[in-house]
Design a protein around this motif. Structure first.
Motif, PDB file in Angstrom:
ATOM      1  N   GLU A 213      56.605  57.882  20.907  1.00  0.00           N
ATOM      2  CA  GLU A 213      55.604  57.416  21.678  1.00  0.00           C
ATOM      3  C   GLU A 213      54.765  58.890  22.267  1.00  0.00           C
ATOM      4  O   GLU A 213      55.470  59.890  22.348  1.00  0.00           O
ATOM      5  CB  GLU A 213      56.125  56.816  23.056  1.00  0.00           C
ATOM      6  N   ALA A 214      53.587  58.697  22.561  1.00  0.00           N
ATOM      7  CA  ALA A 214      52.769  60.187  22.929  1.00  0.00           C
ATOM      8  C   ALA A 214      51.648  59.429  23.777  1.00  0.00           C
ATOM      9  O   ALA A 214      51.253  58.515  23.931  1.00  0.00           O
ATOM     10  CB  ALA A 214      52.231  60.840  21.597  1.00  0.00           C
ATOM     11  N   MET A 215      51.324  60.404  24.693  1.00  0.00           N
ATOM     12  CA  MET A 215      50.165  60.315  25.576  1.00  0.00           C
ATOM     13  C   MET A 215      49.204  60.965  25.252  1.00  0.00           C
ATOM     14  O   MET A 215      49.086  62.078  24.712  1.00  0.00           O
ATOM     15  CB  MET A 215      50.482  60.637  26.911  1.00  0.00           C
ATOM     16  N   HIS A 216      47.958  60.317  25.199  1.00  0.00           N
ATOM     17  CA  HIS A 216      46.717  61.286  25.111  1.00  0.00           C
ATOM     18  C   HIS A 216      45.466  60.549  26.108  1.00  0.00           C
ATOM     19  O   HIS A 216      45.284  59.342  26.326  1.00  0.00           O
ATOM     20  CB  HIS A 216      45.864  60.406  23.771  1.00  0.00           C
ATOM     21  N   GLY A 217      45.375  61.242  27.147  1.00  0.00           N
ATOM     22  CA  GLY A 217      44.564  61.276  28.333  1.00  0.00           C
ATOM     23  C   GLY A 217      45.677  60.006  28.934  1.00  0.00           C
ATOM     24  O   GLY A 217      46.726  59.988  29.201  1.00  0.00           O
ATOM     25  N   LYS A 218      44.657  58.900  29.349  1.00  0.00           N
ATOM     26  CA  LYS A 218      45.948  57.838  29.914  1.00  0.00           C
ATOM     27  C   LYS A 218      45.918  56.838  28.827  1.00  0.00           C
ATOM     28  O   LYS A 218      46.657  55.749  29.258  1.00  0.00           O
ATOM     29  CB  LYS A 218      44.562  57.017  30.864  1.00  0.00           C
ATOM     30  N   THR A 219      45.927  57.102  27.623  1.00  0.00           N
ATOM     31  CA  THR A 219      46.258  56.029  26.680  1.00  0.00           C
ATOM     32  C   THR A 219      47.584  56.334  26.087  1.00  0.00           C
ATOM     33  O   THR A 219      47.823  57.601  25.602  1.00  0.00           O
ATOM     34  CB  THR A 219      45.353  56.247  25.446  1.00  0.00           C
ATOM     35  N   THR A 220      48.702  55.671  26.131  1.00  0.00           N
ATOM     36  CA  THR A 220      49.851  55.789  25.522  1.00  0.00           C
ATOM     37  C   THR A 220      49.607  55.266  24.035  1.00  0.00           C
ATOM     38  O   THR A 220      49.203  54.316  23.600  1.00  0.00           O
ATOM     39  CB  THR A 220      50.833  54.621  26.089  1.00  0.00           C
ATOM     40  N   LEU A 221      50.000  56.084  23.125  1.00  0.00           N
ATOM     41  CA  LEU A 221      50.088  56.011  21.632  1.00  0.00           C
ATOM     42  C   LEU A 221      51.504  55.804  21.167  1.00  0.00           C
ATOM     43  O   LEU A 221      52.431  56.414  21.413  1.00  0.00           O
ATOM     44  CB  LEU A 221      49.608  57.404  21.057  1.00  0.00           C
ATOM     45  N   ARG A 222      51.686  54.646  20.276  1.00  0.00           N
ATOM     46  CA  ARG A 222      53.050  54.274  19.789  1.00  0.00           C
ATOM     47  C   ARG A 222      52.932  54.303  18.394  1.00  0.00           C
ATOM     48  O   ARG A 222      52.091  53.627  17.896  1.00  0.00           O
ATOM     49  CB  ARG A 222      53.230  53.145  20.399  1.00  0.00           C
ATOM     50  N   TYR A 223      53.825  55.073  17.780  1.00  0.00           N
ATOM     51  CA  TYR A 223      53.893  54.796  16.223  1.00  0.00           C
ATOM     52  C   TYR A 223      55.266  54.163  15.859  1.00  0.00           C
ATOM     53  O   TYR A 223      56.496  54.917  16.289  1.00  0.00           O
ATOM     54  CB  TYR A 223      53.875  56.431  15.628  1.00  0.00           C
ATOM     55  N   LEU A 224      55.241  53.333  15.002  1.00  0.00           N
ATOM     56  CA  LEU A 224      56.618  52.555  14.760  1.00  0.00           C
ATOM     57  C   LEU A 224      56.366  52.342  13.084  1.00  0.00           C
ATOM     58  O   LEU A 224      55.682  52.209  12.398  1.00  0.00           O
ATOM     59  CB  LEU A 224      56.528  51.088  15.183  1.00  0.00           C
ATOM     60  N   THR A 259      47.474  51.019  25.688  1.00  0.00           N
ATOM     61  CA  THR A 259      48.250  51.472  24.670  1.00  0.00           C
ATOM     62  C   THR A 259      47.639  51.148  23.279  1.00  0.00           C
ATOM     63  O   THR A 259      46.648  50.185  23.063  1.00  0.00           O
ATOM     64  CB  THR A 259      49.289  50.379  24.531  1.00  0.00           C
ATOM     65  N   TYR A 260      47.729  51.951  22.531  1.00  0.00           N
ATOM     66  CA  TYR A 260      47.213  51.872  21.015  1.00  0.00           C
ATOM     67  C   TYR A 260      48.712  52.147  20.186  1.00  0.00           C
ATOM     68  O   TYR A 260      49.080  53.082  20.173  1.00  0.00           O
ATOM     69  CB  TYR A 260      46.000  52.739  20.544  1.00  0.00           C
ATOM     70  N   THR A 261      48.992  51.015  19.347  1.00  0.00           N
ATOM     71  CA  THR A 261      49.985  50.980  18.563  1.00  0.00           C
ATOM     72  C   THR A 261      49.791  51.057  17.312  1.00  0.00           C
ATOM     73  O   THR A 261      48.810  50.221  16.755  1.00  0.00           O
ATOM     74  CB  THR A 261      51.182  49.857  19.061  1.00  0.00           C
ATOM     75  N   GLN A 262      50.717  51.778  16.304  1.00  0.00           N
ATOM     76  CA  GLN A 262      50.509  51.520  14.973  1.00  0.00           C
ATOM     77  C   GLN A 262      51.663  51.317  14.183  1.00  0.00           C
ATOM     78  O   GLN A 262      52.897  51.984  14.618  1.00  0.00           O
ATOM     79  CB  GLN A 262      49.923  52.914  14.090  1.00  0.00           C
ATOM     80  N   VAL A 263      51.968  50.436  13.325  1.00  0.00           N
ATOM     81  CA  VAL A 263      53.062  49.837  13.007  1.00  0.00           C
ATOM     82  C   VAL A 263      53.062  49.888  11.680  1.00  0.00           C
ATOM     83  O   VAL A 263      52.219  49.380  10.845  1.00  0.00           O
ATOM     84  CB  VAL A 263      53.534  48.480  13.315  1.00  0.00           C
ATOM     85  N   LEU A 264      53.986  50.326  10.836  1.00  0.00           N
ATOM     86  CA  LEU A 264      54.284  50.502   9.349  1.00  0.00           C
ATOM     87  C   LEU A 264      55.165  49.398   9.007  1.00  0.00           C
ATOM     88  O   LEU A 264      56.396  49.389   9.364  1.00  0.00           O
ATOM     89  CB  LEU A 264      54.819  51.942   8.810  1.00  0.00           C
ATOM     90  N   VAL A 265      54.593  48.282   8.256  1.00  0.00           N
ATOM     91  CA  VAL A 265      55.294  47.082   8.133  1.00  0.00           C
ATOM     92  C   VAL A 265      55.551  47.120   6.427  1.00  0.00           C
ATOM     93  O   VAL A 265      54.904  48.077   5.747  1.00  0.00           O
ATOM     94  CB  VAL A 265      54.699  45.852   8.399  1.00  0.00           C
ATOM     95  N   ALA A 266      56.474  46.010   6.167  1.00  0.00           N
ATOM     96  CA  ALA A 266      56.745  46.172   4.502  1.00  0.00           C
ATOM     97  C   ALA A 266      55.641  46.134   3.463  1.00  0.00           C
ATOM     98  O   ALA A 266      55.538  46.789   2.590  1.00  0.00           O
ATOM     99  CB  ALA A 266      57.685  44.937   4.470  1.00  0.00           C
ATOM    100  N   ASN A 267      54.712  45.448   3.991  1.00  0.00           N
ATOM    101  CA  ASN A 267      53.555  45.077   3.105  1.00  0.00           C
ATOM    102  C   ASN A 267      52.335  44.599   3.591  1.00  0.00           C
ATOM    103  O   ASN A 267      52.238  43.286   3.988  1.00  0.00           O
ATOM    104  CB  ASN A 267      53.912  44.164   1.995  1.00  0.00           C
ATOM    105  N   THR A 268      51.201  45.519   3.739  1.00  0.00           N
ATOM    106  CA  THR A 268      49.994  44.959   4.038  1.00  0.00           C
ATOM    107  C   THR A 268      48.903  45.761   3.686  1.00  0.00           C
ATOM    108  O   THR A 268      49.297  47.076   3.288  1.00  0.00           O
ATOM    109  CB  THR A 268      49.952  44.880   5.604  1.00  0.00           C
TER     110      THR A 268
END
Ligand SMILES: [Zn+2]
Length: 446
Positions: A213-224, A259-268
């Protein structure tokens, strides 16, 4: 360097093509509806092992016509168990991919009503089950897991509960409300999307994800991701704050969600949803190896403005979503890697478009029928769409072009648009008369 370029190209083109293929089954929406959906409140129970889903949704709507006797929702391949209204069961019929509900008495324009629908199914599309990875995630075709109106112009709120096995990390559309114990050792995850969005942007993803999790200004960025270290995730998504900043500047509209979240999933192939994006493990590994291969990250993030916030009113104007995201990824490459990277991206788009044109398959960017798009049609919407935006930029110059884009985005933020809306905003923002450009480049009028 050659290898760089090769990677870049592969993930730019293959990814986007597959994305469209994945979205196609969504197109069966009811046109000329006699109502507007205000919101959905749903509980979904995906069973990762058996690849089944059951659910219950309350659809709140307002009638926009008089004397409405039946209403229809999209249901994909879902089996409908029951439809209730004010505590009473209603009769329904099941035309292909729809449920047609018989109203107890004709409804009047301006009145509101709630309908509760119970259903179950074994979705072949729309919901991806990956039992060996303990993953489940949505893929665009929302009516395959949630009875809804699957049309981009009918934006609505969502209160979504997803019942999942304990030990999984889950993300969904909107803000997290709670995670509480459910029956049989499950966890009930609940999110609330309070700004109305198109139903194809509703979604969730769950798995055994590591999270940064990281903050950018008021936006929480989540990387999964699963199978990635925290360092990997930080490296793969290192440019996200800059991309977010860049698009907010180009749009003239701040990123809307907390929040803006990016998720790495099995296949997309890569897909945008409301407040998050899904990308594949393979793509994540490619960016880990080659940090310049970020076009798809930029493409999906661009959709948070062009697609999600400003949405094509129906699929005939789909290029306003995909041509834009493709062009904006090139514009980001220009900002990040210099003008040569932009020229390369645009040239690639032009060459793809030129192949279609040579084959005699060129047509208006505004499709009269997007129910069965050919591969050429997809190239037009993505690559020709991006190329035409580049031509427009050349035609009126940088300053006026971006002023028009800001005008367009700010004017229609939260709304639905047609190609004419885009032209009018560009004219107002830039001061240029663009009718002949649009006639020539977009509608192919002589
Ligand atoms: Zn896209």
């Amino acid at each position: 360097m050659p290898r760089r370029l090769r990677n870049h190209r592969v993930y730019w083109t293959v990814g986007l093509l597959c994305l469209l293929t994945a979205r196609e089954p969504a197109r069966g929406q009811a046109e000329n509806r006699a109502f507007d959906v205000l919101g959905y409140v749903a509980t979904i129970r995906p069973d990762i092992e058996t690849r089944r889903v059951s659910g219950e949704v309350t659809i709140s709507l307002r009638f926009s016509s008089n004397d409405v006797k039946t209403i229809e929702f999209d249901r994909g391949e879902l089996a409908i168990e029951e439809v209730r209204h004010e505590g009473k069961r209603l009769g329904f019929a099941l035309p292909p991919r729809r449920v047609r509900v018989q109203l107890p008495k004709p409804a009047a324009r301006g009145t509101s009503a709630d309908f509760v629908i119970s259903y179950h199914g074994e979705p072949k599309t729309g919901l991806q089950f990956v039992p060996e990875r303990q993953q489940v995630y949505t893929i665009f075709s929302t009516s395959q897991w949630l009875v809804c109106v699957d049309a981009p112009g009918d934006k609505a709120t969502l209160d979504l509960q997803v019942v999942l096995p304990a030990g999984l990390r889950a993300i969904g559309s909107g803000a997290l409300v709670s995670e509480r114990p459910g029956p049989d050792g499950t966890i009930v995850h609940r999110w609330r999307q309070t700004q109305p969005v198109s139903t194809y942007l509703f979604g969730f993803a769950a798995g055994r994800f590591t999270e940064v999790e990281a903050m950018h200004g008021k936006t929480t960025l989540r990387y999964l991701g699963d199978g990635f270290s925290r360092d990997d995730l930080s490296r793969i998504f290192a440019d996200t704050p800059d991309i977010l900043e860049f698009f907010a500047g180009r749009a003239g509209v701040a990123y809307r969600d907390a929040t803006y979240t990016q998720v790495l999933v099995a296949n997309t192939a890569g897909q945008e949803a409301s407040g998050f994006s899904l990308l594949s493990d393979a793509y994540g590994r490619a960016v880990r190896e080659e940090p310049t291969a970020i076009s798809l990250i930029a493409h999906e993030l661009a959709h948070q403005w062009w697609g999600n916030l400003v949405t094509c009113r129906d699929w005939t104007h789909f290029w306003l979503n995909e041509g834009f995201a493709t062009f904006m990824a090139a514009a980001y490459d220009e900002h990040r890697f210099g003008p040569e990277a932009y020229r390369r991206d645009i040239e690639r788009a032009r060459v793809r478009y030129e192949e279609v044109r040579q084959n005699g398959d060129d047509r208006s960017l505004v499709f009269t029928d997007w129910n069965r798009p050919t591969p050429s049609d997809r190239t037009l919407v993505y690559q020709k769409g991006a190329y035409v935006l580049h031509l427009l930029r050349q035609e009126i110059g940088d300053e006026r072009f971006w002023a028009g884009i800001r005008r367009y985005t700010a004017t229609h933020a939260g709304g639905s648009v047609t190609t004419d809306d885009f032209r009018r905003s560009m004219e107002e923002g830039s001061g240029a008369n663009l009718q002949s450009f649009f006639d020539r480049q977009i509608y192919l009028r002589p």
